[in-house]
Design a protein around this motif. Structure first.
Motif, mmCIF file in Angstrom:
data_model
loop_
_atom_site.group_PDB
_atom_site.id
_atom_site.type_symbol
_atom_site.label_atom_id
_atom_site.label_comp_id
_atom_site.label_asym_id
_atom_site.label_seq_id
_atom_site.Cartn_x
_atom_site.Cartn_y
_atom_site.Cartn_z
ATOM 1 N N GLU A 7 0.836 -1.197 0.000
ATOM 2 C CA GLU A 7 0.000 0.000 0.000
ATOM 3 C C GLU A 7 0.876 1.253 0.000
ATOM 4 N N ARG A 8 0.252 2.383 -0.341
ATOM 5 C CA ARG A 8 1.000 3.639 -0.437
ATOM 6 C C ARG A 8 1.745 3.968 0.861
ATOM 7 N N GLU A 9 1.072 3.811 2.004
ATOM 8 C CA GLU A 9 1.709 4.119 3.287
ATOM 9 C C GLU A 9 2.904 3.217 3.530
ATOM 10 N N ARG A 10 2.748 1.916 3.275
ATOM 11 C CA ARG A 10 3.848 0.976 3.474
ATOM 12 C C ARG A 10 5.009 1.291 2.538
ATOM 13 N N LEU A 11 4.701 1.714 1.321
ATOM 14 C CA LEU A 11 5.753 2.080 0.376
ATOM 15 C C LEU A 11 6.614 3.213 0.929
ATOM 16 N N GLN A 12 5.972 4.214 1.529
ATOM 17 C CA GLN A 12 6.724 5.328 2.095
ATOM 18 C C GLN A 12 7.569 4.879 3.285
ATOM 19 N N GLU A 13 7.059 3.933 4.061
ATOM 20 C CA GLU A 13 7.830 3.390 5.181
ATOM 21 C C GLU A 13 9.055 2.646 4.669
ATOM 22 N N VAL A 14 8.886 1.877 3.594
ATOM 23 C CA VAL A 14 10.018 1.160 3.001
ATOM 24 C C VAL A 14 11.036 2.156 2.457
ATOM 25 N N LYS A 15 10.539 3.197 1.825
ATOM 26 C CA LYS A 15 11.422 4.224 1.253
ATOM 27 C C LYS A 15 12.266 4.893 2.327
ATOM 28 N N ARG A 16 11.722 5.023 3.528
ATOM 29 C CA ARG A 16 12.444 5.635 4.639
ATOM 30 C C ARG A 16 13.191 4.597 5.482
ATOM 31 N N CYS A 17 13.296 3.362 4.971
ATOM 32 C CA CYS A 17 14.031 2.288 5.662
ATOM 33 C C CYS A 17 13.407 1.941 7.005
ATOM 34 N N ARG A 18 12.081 2.067 7.125
ATOM 35 C CA ARG A 18 11.407 1.710 8.366
ATOM 36 C C ARG A 18 10.976 0.239 8.377
ATOM 37 N N ARG A 19 11.077 -0.436 7.243
ATOM 38 C CA ARG A 19 10.650 -1.827 7.146
ATOM 39 C C ARG A 19 11.812 -2.658 6.604
ATOM 40 N N PRO A 20 12.673 -3.188 7.488
ATOM 41 C CA PRO A 20 13.885 -3.880 7.037
ATOM 42 C C PRO A 20 13.622 -5.115 6.173
ATOM 43 N N ARG A 21 12.412 -5.655 6.247
ATOM 44 C CA ARG A 21 12.123 -6.826 5.410
ATOM 45 C C ARG A 21 12.147 -6.473 3.925
ATOM 46 N N TYR A 22 11.888 -5.204 3.613
ATOM 47 C CA TYR A 22 11.738 -4.800 2.225
ATOM 48 C C TYR A 22 12.832 -3.820 1.801
ATOM 49 N N ALA A 23 13.024 -3.708 0.497
ATOM 50 C CA ALA A 23 13.944 -2.719 -0.066
ATOM 51 C C ALA A 23 13.201 -1.893 -1.105
ATOM 52 N N TYR A 24 13.426 -0.594 -1.051
ATOM 53 C CA TYR A 24 12.797 0.333 -1.988
ATOM 54 C C TYR A 24 13.491 0.237 -3.347
ATOM 55 N N VAL A 25 12.683 0.138 -4.403
ATOM 56 C CA VAL A 25 13.180 0.084 -5.782
ATOM 57 C C VAL A 25 12.526 1.247 -6.525
ATOM 58 N N SER A 26 13.274 2.307 -6.768
ATOM 59 C CA SER A 26 12.662 3.526 -7.298
ATOM 60 C C SER A 26 12.012 3.298 -8.658
ATOM 61 N N GLY A 27 12.607 2.446 -9.472
ATOM 62 C CA GLY A 27 12.050 2.196 -10.797
ATOM 63 C C GLY A 27 10.693 1.528 -10.765
ATOM 64 N N ALA A 28 10.364 0.868 -9.656
ATOM 65 C CA ALA A 28 9.083 0.167 -9.528
ATOM 66 C C ALA A 28 8.116 0.903 -8.611
ATOM 67 N N GLU A 29 8.469 2.128 -8.189
ATOM 68 C CA GLU A 29 7.646 2.863 -7.227
ATOM 69 C C GLU A 29 6.253 3.140 -7.771
#
Length: 267
Positions: free
Chosen positions: A80-102
């Protein structure tokens, strides 16, 4: 041929499509004490995914298949959008932000990794995952962080439960506190002299983004006491805290502290 086709691939690049994540599992879950798993108990399972992100280091991706014949990938999952922003800010270590797939709300699920022969990967249509050096560095940090995140002591986990619940409940709310939490770059804590000592002084750093010392109509520091008040007196821990920017911290304090994440409090 494969070497040439993979020469443009970089860590963090991805492929989209209908792919299968393959993993091994046991068909029979319960065994008695005198039983051992038999060969027929183990099977390969397939899970559909939206695509894969390459997590292998770039230098190993482009090395000859005669030396490095495999790469590792993690599946892309939609959030979800909120979770994406958390991943982008490194708040969810399970996931990694991929800007090309944002734009598709897709992130890398680092809890799952699969090995792929480069001969298979050469048929993929490469999508650029990181647009600049800073994004490449951030992606690499997310991979490292996933593997080395700190296991907090059990008593700290139980003691800080109110603070954890407060952050999780307020983080997505449309309120001054919720907005302030979303503006934090990260939260770090340092234990002196050590986490396993009988008496531990804890320092919490709430690291905000650079900018004005005021958040809307109130100063940043007004959020500090309500957060620290959730940490009740403890027979082992004493607490201090500050709201700071990265420039306010010394390099020593930063490297000797550990991050608190929304996924973090696991024993």
């Amino acid at each position: 041929m494969e070497d040439a086709l993979l020469s443009e691939w970089r860590q963090g690049d991805f492929v989209l499509g209908d792919y299968l994540f393959i993993y091994q599992t046991k068909l029979r879950q319960s065994l008695t004490a005198d039983q051992l798993p038999e060969a027929e108990d183990v099977a390969l399972m397939e899970a559909p995914v939206r695509g894969f992100v390459v997590v292998t280091q770039t230098c190993d991706i482009v090395r000859s298949v005669n030396i490095k014949p495999f790469i590792q990938v993690s599946p892309l999952v939609e959030v979800e959008r909120e979770r994406l922003q958390e991943v982008k800010r490194c708040r969810r270590p399970r996931y990694a932000y991929v800007s090309g797939a944002e734009s598709l709300y897709l992130v890398a699920d680092l809890d799952r990794t699969m090995t792929v022969d480069k001969a298979v990967a050469v048929s993929w249509s490469r999508q650029s995952g990181c647009s600049d050096d800073q994004e490449l560095i951030s992606f690499g940090k997310a991979l490292a962080r996933h593997r080395k995140r700190f296991a907090f002591p059990d008593d700290f986990v139980a003691w800080s439960e109110k603070l954890q619940k407060r952050f999780k409940s307020k983080h997505s709310k449309s309120s001054d506190e919720g907005d302030a939490l979303r503006q934090l770059r990260e939260i770090r804590v340092k234990a002196v002299p050590s986490w396993d000592h009988n008496e531990v002084d804890l320092m919490f750093w709430f690291i905000r983004e650079e900018g004005d010392i005021n958040f809307r109509d109130q100063a940043w520091y007004t959020f500090l006491d309500p957060w620290l008040d959730l940490l009740a007196p403890h027979d082992r821990f004493t607490v201090n805290g500050q709201i700071v920017t990265l420039e306010d911290m010394t390099a020593k304090d930063y490297v000797e502290s550990v991050p608190l994440d929304l996924d973090y409090l696991s024993s």
